[in-house]
Design a protein around this motif. Structure first.
Motif, short mmCIF file in Angstrom:
data_model
loop_
_atom_site.label_atom_id
_atom_site.label_comp_id
_atom_site.label_asym_id
_atom_site.label_seq_id
_atom_site.Cartn_x
_atom_site.Cartn_y
_atom_site.Cartn_z
N MET A 1 0.70 -1.18 0.11
CA MET A 1 0.10 0.00 0.05
C MET A 1 0.82 1.31 -0.02
O MET A 1 0.52 2.08 -0.71
N ALA A 2 2.07 1.33 0.70
CA ALA A 2 2.79 2.62 0.82
C ALA A 2 3.18 2.70 -0.43
O ALA A 2 3.56 4.11 -0.84
N GLY A 3 3.77 1.75 -1.11
CA GLY A 3 4.17 2.21 -2.65
C GLY A 3 3.18 3.06 -3.55
O GLY A 3 3.39 3.61 -4.31
N ILE A 4 2.21 2.54 -3.72
CA ILE A 4 0.89 3.09 -4.02
C ILE A 4 0.77 4.30 -3.93
O ILE A 4 0.66 5.43 -4.51
N PHE A 5 0.65 4.71 -2.43
CA PHE A 5 0.47 5.83 -1.79
C PHE A 5 1.58 6.88 -2.36
O PHE A 5 1.06 7.91 -2.80
N VAL A 6 2.69 6.52 -2.14
CA VAL A 6 3.88 7.60 -2.47
C VAL A 6 3.69 7.89 -3.72
O VAL A 6 3.92 8.95 -4.47
N MET A 18 3.92 21.07 -7.53
CA MET A 18 4.17 21.07 -5.85
C MET A 18 5.30 20.50 -5.41
O MET A 18 5.60 19.51 -5.70
N THR A 19 5.98 21.44 -4.46
CA THR A 19 6.95 20.75 -3.89
C THR A 19 6.77 20.16 -2.47
O THR A 19 5.48 20.15 -2.21
N ALA A 20 7.74 19.39 -1.98
CA ALA A 20 7.35 18.93 -0.64
C ALA A 20 6.97 19.67 0.62
O ALA A 20 6.34 19.45 1.25
N TYR A 35 8.74 14.59 3.67
CA TYR A 35 10.07 14.15 3.07
C TYR A 35 10.34 12.55 3.33
O TYR A 35 10.41 11.70 2.43
N ASP A 36 9.90 12.10 4.72
CA ASP A 36 10.16 10.83 4.98
C ASP A 36 8.90 9.83 4.18
O ASP A 36 9.42 8.81 3.74
N ILE A 37 7.84 10.26 4.05
CA ILE A 37 6.95 9.82 3.08
C ILE A 37 7.31 9.52 1.71
O ILE A 37 7.37 8.29 1.28
N LEU A 38 7.82 10.58 1.23
CA LEU A 38 8.35 10.74 -0.29
C LEU A 38 9.52 9.74 -0.37
O LEU A 38 9.68 9.13 -1.60
N LYS A 39 10.40 9.65 0.35
CA LYS A 39 11.55 8.71 0.36
C LYS A 39 11.20 7.27 0.84
O LYS A 39 12.17 6.51 0.67
N GLY A 40 10.18 6.87 1.37
CA GLY A 40 9.73 5.54 1.83
C GLY A 40 10.08 5.61 3.17
O GLY A 40 10.14 4.04 3.42
#
Length: 110
Positions: A1-6, A18-20, A35-40
């Protein structure tokens, strides 16, 4: 799920240029969290975090969690159109309205 969300968050951010940092501000979240979400690094974000990210991106939670993000709900389509429209100057908005009206089927004038 996290991969799809990201992936869906990144794709939506890209479409909106849009920037982080801008997403963090719009979502009312700490930039480090975004940033933590976007980097996994944040593999299982809490539901309230997902809801805030969705609100910041002006899309629904199901949209961000969908494996088929191109299948936008009607509400997500409206939000996307409004977001794009609001970024246009008044003259371009008027031209877009006129074009939209021209695409509508002609009604019989009775």
């Amino acid at each position: 799920m996290a991969g799809i969300f990201v992936a869906n968050v990144k794709a939506t951010m890209d479409r909106r240029n849009m920037t982080a940092a801008a997403l963090a501000e719009a979502s009312k979240l700490n930039p480090t969290g975004i940033y933590d979400i976007l980097k996994g690094k944040s593999r299982n974000p809490r539901l309230d975090t997902i809801e805030k990210v969705a609100a910041g991106l002006k899309v629904s939670v199901p949209y961000l969690l969908s494996q088929r993000p191109n299948a936008l709900s009607d509400d997500d389509k409206r939000a996307e159109i409004v977001e794009i429209f609001e970024q246009m100057d008044a003259e371009t908005q008027l031209r877009l309205i006129q074009a939209g009206l021209a695409w509508l089927p002609q009604r019989d004038s009775a």
